[in-house]
Design a protein around this motif. Sequence first.
Motif, mmCIF file in Angstrom:
data_model
loop_
_atom_site.group_PDB
_atom_site.id
_atom_site.type_symbol
_atom_site.label_atom_id
_atom_site.label_comp_id
_atom_site.label_asym_id
_atom_site.label_seq_id
_atom_site.Cartn_x
_atom_site.Cartn_y
_atom_site.Cartn_z
ATOM 1 N N MET A 1 -3.550 7.231 5.880
ATOM 2 C CA MET A 1 -3.361 7.637 4.494
ATOM 3 C C MET A 1 -4.505 8.576 4.084
ATOM 4 O O MET A 1 -5.679 8.204 4.196
ATOM 5 C CB MET A 1 -3.351 6.399 3.597
ATOM 6 N N PRO A 2 -4.196 9.788 3.618
ATOM 7 C CA PRO A 2 -5.265 10.730 3.294
ATOM 8 C C PRO A 2 -6.043 10.296 2.059
ATOM 9 O O PRO A 2 -5.482 9.686 1.139
ATOM 10 C CB PRO A 2 -4.506 12.038 3.040
ATOM 11 N N PRO A 3 -7.349 10.594 2.020
ATOM 12 C CA PRO A 3 -8.123 10.273 0.819
ATOM 13 C C PRO A 3 -7.674 11.132 -0.358
ATOM 14 O O PRO A 3 -7.043 12.170 -0.184
ATOM 15 C CB PRO A 3 -9.557 10.593 1.241
ATOM 16 N N VAL A 4 -7.998 10.666 -1.551
ATOM 17 C CA VAL A 4 -7.724 11.423 -2.769
ATOM 18 C C VAL A 4 -9.051 11.938 -3.286
ATOM 19 O O VAL A 4 -9.971 11.150 -3.560
ATOM 20 C CB VAL A 4 -7.036 10.540 -3.832
ATOM 21 N N ALA A 5 -9.162 13.233 -3.417
ATOM 22 C CA ALA A 5 -10.426 13.830 -3.825
ATOM 23 C C ALA A 5 -10.851 13.299 -5.193
ATOM 24 O O ALA A 5 -10.075 13.286 -6.151
ATOM 25 C CB ALA A 5 -10.283 15.353 -3.877
ATOM 26 N N GLY A 6 -12.099 12.847 -5.252
ATOM 27 C CA GLY A 6 -12.676 12.454 -6.528
ATOM 28 C C GLY A 6 -12.402 11.035 -6.974
ATOM 29 O O GLY A 6 -12.881 10.622 -8.039
ATOM 30 N N ILE A 7 -11.646 10.247 -6.191
ATOM 31 C CA ILE A 7 -11.325 8.871 -6.595
ATOM 32 C C ILE A 7 -11.433 7.953 -5.383
ATOM 33 O O ILE A 7 -10.882 8.243 -4.320
ATOM 34 C CB ILE A 7 -9.908 8.754 -7.194
ATOM 35 N N LEU B 1 -0.828 8.810 -8.117
ATOM 36 C CA LEU B 1 -1.580 8.968 -6.877
ATOM 37 C C LEU B 1 -1.601 7.675 -6.090
ATOM 38 O O LEU B 1 -1.667 6.585 -6.672
ATOM 39 C CB LEU B 1 -3.022 9.389 -7.190
ATOM 40 N N ARG B 2 -1.552 7.783 -4.773
ATOM 41 C CA ARG B 2 -1.769 6.655 -3.883
ATOM 42 C C ARG B 2 -3.167 6.810 -3.293
ATOM 43 O O ARG B 2 -3.391 7.621 -2.400
ATOM 44 C CB ARG B 2 -0.723 6.585 -2.777
ATOM 45 N N VAL B 3 -4.093 6.024 -3.834
ATOM 46 C CA VAL B 3 -5.490 6.109 -3.433
ATOM 47 C C VAL B 3 -5.745 5.060 -2.363
ATOM 48 O O VAL B 3 -5.476 3.864 -2.582
ATOM 49 C CB VAL B 3 -6.415 5.875 -4.645
ATOM 50 N N ARG C 1 -1.949 2.360 -6.450
ATOM 51 C CA ARG C 1 -1.085 3.358 -7.082
ATOM 52 C C ARG C 1 -1.557 3.541 -8.525
ATOM 53 O O ARG C 1 -1.467 2.626 -9.336
ATOM 54 C CB ARG C 1 0.379 2.940 -7.022
ATOM 55 N N LEU C 2 -2.079 4.713 -8.811
ATOM 56 C CA LEU C 2 -2.679 4.990 -10.107
ATOM 57 C C LEU C 2 -1.939 6.125 -10.799
ATOM 58 O O LEU C 2 -1.628 7.156 -10.173
ATOM 59 C CB LEU C 2 -4.151 5.400 -9.953
ATOM 60 N N THR D 1 -3.842 5.298 -16.591
ATOM 61 C CA THR D 1 -2.940 4.653 -17.551
ATOM 62 C C THR D 1 -2.053 3.585 -16.923
ATOM 63 O O THR D 1 -1.372 2.855 -17.651
ATOM 64 C CB THR D 1 -2.059 5.697 -18.254
ATOM 65 N N SER D 2 -2.048 3.475 -15.599
ATOM 66 C CA SER D 2 -1.345 2.364 -14.951
ATOM 67 C C SER D 2 -1.915 2.163 -13.562
ATOM 68 O O SER D 2 -2.498 3.076 -12.962
ATOM 69 C CB SER D 2 0.165 2.588 -14.877
ATOM 70 N N VAL D 3 -1.749 0.929 -13.067
ATOM 71 C CA VAL D 3 -2.279 0.585 -11.755
ATOM 72 C C VAL D 3 -1.342 -0.412 -11.092
ATOM 73 O O VAL D 3 -0.713 -1.239 -11.764
ATOM 74 C CB VAL D 3 -3.705 -0.025 -11.878
ATOM 75 N N ALA D 4 -1.203 -0.312 -9.782
ATOM 76 C CA ALA D 4 -0.445 -1.278 -8.997
ATOM 77 C C ALA D 4 -1.009 -1.297 -7.586
ATOM 78 O O ALA D 4 -1.643 -0.339 -7.140
ATOM 79 C CB ALA D 4 1.041 -0.932 -8.964
ATOM 80 N N ILE D 5 -0.781 -2.405 -6.901
ATOM 81 C CA ILE D 5 -1.181 -2.529 -5.501
ATOM 82 C C ILE D 5 0.012 -2.180 -4.624
ATOM 83 O O ILE D 5 1.116 -2.685 -4.828
ATOM 84 C CB ILE D 5 -1.686 -3.952 -5.213
ATOM 85 N N ASP D 6 -0.221 -1.305 -3.679
ATOM 86 C CA ASP D 6 0.805 -0.876 -2.733
ATOM 87 C C ASP D 6 0.359 -1.322 -1.349
ATOM 88 O O ASP D 6 -0.459 -0.674 -0.702
ATOM 89 C CB ASP D 6 0.963 0.645 -2.813
ATOM 90 N N SER D 7 0.867 -2.488 -0.928
ATOM 91 C CA SER D 7 0.464 -3.075 0.348
ATOM 92 C C SER D 7 1.692 -3.621 1.048
ATOM 93 O O SER D 7 2.500 -4.321 0.421
ATOM 94 C CB SER D 7 -0.543 -4.212 0.126
ATOM 95 N N PRO D 8 1.863 -3.346 2.342
ATOM 96 C CA PRO D 8 3.019 -3.883 3.054
ATOM 97 C C PRO D 8 2.994 -5.408 3.160
ATOM 98 O O PRO D 8 4.031 -6.021 3.409
ATOM 99 C CB PRO D 8 2.917 -3.238 4.438
#
Length: 243
Positions: A1-7, A100-102, A87-88, A39-46
Amino acid sequence: MPPVAGIEAVAVQLRTDVAIGGQVQVRVTDTGSEPFTVTSVAIDSPGFAPLPDRAVTAAFTPGRTVDLPTPFGGAVCDTAAEPAAARLTVVRPDGRTEVLRVPLAAADLTRIHTDACAARAVLAVAGVTVTGLALEGEAVTGTLETTRGGGDGRAVTLTRLEGNVLYDVEADLPVTLAEGESSAEVGLTFTTARCDPHALAETKQPYLFVLGVQVDGEDEVTVDLPLDQAQRDTLFTLTESAC
């Protein structure tokens, strides 16, 4: 999973999360040079059943870290918890909104997943129930029973039972459900451990009792002693009468 710049994001389980149950903190850091708002957050885990995004309002400036309480779903035990993502929904200073998927550093999630799946596996061999809880003078008494759950005939041993800050608990353990037996039981006795105002006010998990379970000589697994609301109310009545 690629990093997200700045987060960057890390899953952290605090004591308050353990007390509440079913959540961790998604610890988000603004590692870039611009502010943003989540403004929103969730966990994305298999390894966990997906849940809807949780609405939040968290403003970030460069270098700022904020913990976002985030629920996780039931453990999915045929797959690992990682790789995981946070997931933000992110709002940029110019008003642009991105989902975004961080990448999520998720050692705590992996531990939660491992523990939950180990408990599920042993309870599939033999379930545990508490019955007959009743207040008798200065104690609450009842029965701890383990009952075979299916075709797995291996021996199951209830190894130990721990009290907590408010309650001591006694049971004649270890007790073994022998190979081929359908059930085994042992008496339970709960008594008051502390009555001071600090303990009564600050205890986050007054009805958490850790039970050790071992299947056929394998490593011990800990599970929570199952207490329904009526049984918890009985223990609370003990506290009221003793304190």
